[in-house]
Design an enzyme around this catalytic site. Structure first.
Site, PDB file in Angstrom:
ATOM      1  CD  GLU A 249      -2.560   8.765   7.133  1.00 23.04           C
ATOM      2  OE1 GLU A 249      -1.729   9.678   7.162  1.00 23.04           O
ATOM      3  OE2 GLU A 249      -2.427   7.738   6.444  1.00 23.04           O
TER       4      GLU A 249
ATOM      5  CB  CYS B  40     -10.265   4.579   0.684  1.00 23.95           C
ATOM      6  SG  CYS B  40      -8.780   5.187   1.530  1.00 23.95           S
ATOM      7  CB  THR B  41      -7.011   0.153   2.530  1.00 21.95           C
ATOM      8  OG1 THR B  41      -6.028   1.117   2.162  1.00 21.95           O
ATOM      9  CG2 THR B  41      -7.182  -0.869   1.428  1.00 21.95           C
ATOM     10  CG  HIS B  42      -6.644   5.449   5.294  1.00 26.36           C
ATOM     11  ND1 HIS B  42      -5.788   5.032   4.311  1.00 26.36           N
ATOM     12  CD2 HIS B  42      -5.880   6.131   6.182  1.00 26.36           C
ATOM     13  CE1 HIS B  42      -4.561   5.469   4.582  1.00 26.36           C
ATOM     14  NE2 HIS B  42      -4.591   6.127   5.712  1.00 26.36           N
TER      15      HIS B  42
ATOM     16  CB  CYS C 255      -2.998   0.710  -2.419  1.00 24.50           C
ATOM     17  SG  CYS C 255      -2.951   2.453  -2.900  1.00 24.50           S
ATOM     18  CG  ASN C 256      -9.493   1.060  -2.777  1.00 24.21           C
ATOM     19  OD1 ASN C 256     -10.390   0.452  -3.354  1.00 24.21           O
ATOM     20  ND2 ASN C 256      -9.225   0.855  -1.501  1.00 24.21           N
ATOM     21  CB  THR C 257      -4.790   5.268  -5.330  1.00 18.21           C
ATOM     22  OG1 THR C 257      -5.676   5.886  -4.402  1.00 18.21           O
ATOM     23  CG2 THR C 257      -4.385   6.262  -6.372  1.00 18.21           C
TER      24      THR C 257
ATOM     25  CG  ASP D 237      -1.828   1.205   1.326  1.00 19.77           C
ATOM     26  OD1 ASP D 237      -2.228   1.724   0.273  1.00 19.77           O
ATOM     27  OD2 ASP D 237      -2.163   1.634   2.448  1.00 19.77           O
ATOM     28  CB  SER D 238       0.349   4.781  -0.795  1.00 20.11           C
ATOM     29  OG  SER D 238      -0.914   4.938  -0.176  1.00 20.11           O
TER      30      SER D 238
ATOM     31  CE1 TYR E 257       2.486   5.608  -3.646  1.00 21.56           C
ATOM     32  CE2 TYR E 257       1.301   3.781  -4.638  1.00 21.56           C
ATOM     33  CZ  TYR E 257       2.461   4.299  -4.119  1.00 21.56           C
ATOM     34  OH  TYR E 257       3.583   3.512  -4.066  1.00 21.56           O
ATOM     35  N   GLY E 258      -3.181   9.109  -3.618  1.00 28.60           N
ATOM     36  CA  GLY E 258      -4.530   9.555  -3.994  1.00 28.60           C
ATOM     37  C   GLY E 258      -4.597  10.831  -4.801  1.00 28.60           C
TER      38      GLY E 258
END
Lengths: 272, 272
Positions: B151, B190-192, B75-77, B12-13, B44-45
């Site tokens: 975050e 989004c993985t967040h 990572c979705n992006t 992931d980023s 990356y978004g």
């Protein structure tokens, strides 16, 4: 056509530094301005010193190659973490945003300065050092949500999005007030924050927390102008804009920071 | 000591992909997990396709060199913008998060899916394509403030910070409801976002907007587990963690995403 008096390179990780360029334009007329936003690698605010120094050096060298005779590091994080490297590496004068901000704080009434900045700037302790060197007391407060709120444009588009930004500011400023109830001035330690100035002023008013706001973008532009001898001129300044990514976003957001529309932005590759 | 059944590389980023790793751990026991967060270059978004593809390839190649036999792009992006490049470049199976998320949406009741994601994921249109391929209708909504709020940990530490996150969610979801009043499910693109799931559920309830939430982290882990033959094992999985910057931040935030403390994180340099 007369040649420009000087070529000024201005660099930031993104568009935030355009608030510094906006202040420079009327102060140094007839100059050639080169603005670089290292947008491929932004934000610098959450990265380490080594990484930020590497990024800043490649940006500074690019502007030097384009003819810059004076480099303005219009980025608090890069100034905090890479100014010495840039001064050491580049054969031209380099001005960062922190020393001018601290000098402006010295000129304000009172001696306890609250600094709002990104996490990396706060962690560097650079503002505390610069303010203590001026015999001022510093309290630094990291505000990681302010940059994304400004970039999302949640400032003035509708009342409910502005309320969110106001509430985030109120939470950050209330935390700061508990820590530094006797602060006398507030230094905007990030080039995105001048766009929040009216909202910060309004929030401070409701909190009964009377701080004089010091805009380090403005202070930096004044400091640069003082070092450059300018003749009265009617010559129009020229400005070229470079970005390492997301030209479209740069163009769209940049005008908000600069205060007027941007000319076309040129995409460049600094590697990485 | 028995050798691991398989080595799985997860990338992931940043730390967001740890929500995928958290779902994988119980599903594929006895495996060796290698997790890479490309934190020097996050997020990356907000970057372009070319830049993201370049970053993703260097991350994928690093995990391959470390012995990965299957790559999970958590990572979705990166999935939206670089999955085809990764599949073309790497000699191992590569699973992204978008197709599993779309398949899980197909299994949910109703046929109109609201996707919440970063700007770059939405701009790529990858979810719309994946959902339309399943005969579903998609409405994508960019939510740039959610990652910084997660975050910053404004989820559960005090009630007033959680209120800000709830209000930001309400604004985004109200905009989405105006655009897609008849949506039946909500895909966390989004993985967040899995960390926001309880707050999203509570917000939807107050809005009278009944959507079934689909967690693409969970769906991806299930999709990977289905492709891997696992024998019943009592062997403990091992996990190594790599980051390209900010080890301390990775360690601190990572445990929030993984759900338990992280072992030491190794700093690596992918250039750039």
């Amino acid at each position: 056509m007369p040649t420009p008096t000087i070529t000024l390179g201005v660099f930031d990780s993104g568009f935030g530094g355009l608030t510094v360029l906006r202040e420079l334009l009327p102060l140094i007329p007839g100059a050639r301005y080169l603005y670089l936003g290292d947008t491929a690698r932004l934000p610098y605010g959450s990265k380490s010193r080594e990484t930020i120094a590497r990024y800043a050096l490649s940006s500074g060298r690019f502007l030097l190659e384009q003819g810059a005779q004076h480099l303005v590091v219009a980025c608090n994080t890069a100034t905090a973490l890479a100014l010495d490297d840039l001064k050491h590496d580049l054969p031209i004068p380099v001005t960062g945003v922190i020393a001018p901000g601290a000098a402006a704080a010295k000129a304000a009434p009172g001696s306890h300065v609250l600094v709002l900045a990104t996490s990396a700037t706060v962690q560097s302790g650079a503002y505390t050092r610069a303010l203590e060197a001026q015999d001022l007391t510093a309290t630094e407060k990291a505000c990681p949500l302010l940059v994304p709120l400004v970039e999302e444009g949640w400032l003035d588009n509708t009342s409910e999005t502005q309320s969110v930004t106001a509430e985030v500011l109120r939470i950050y400023l209330a935390e700061a007030q508990r820590e530094a109830p006797h602060a006398t001035s507030l230094l905007l330690g990030c080039t995105h924050y001048p766009l929040l100035k009216p909202l910060i002023e309004a929030t401070l008013l409701t909190m009964n927390y009377p701080l004089q706001i010091i805009d380090s973008a403005q202070a930096t532009a004044l400091a640069v102008a003082r070092t450059i001898h300018t003749e009265p001129t009617t010559q129009i300044s020229s400005a070229s804009f470079y970005a390492t990514d997301s030209i479209e976003k740069f163009q769209r957001l940049g005008s908000r920071f600069l205060g007027h529309p941007l000319p076309p932005v040129e995409l460049i590759d600094l590697g990485g």
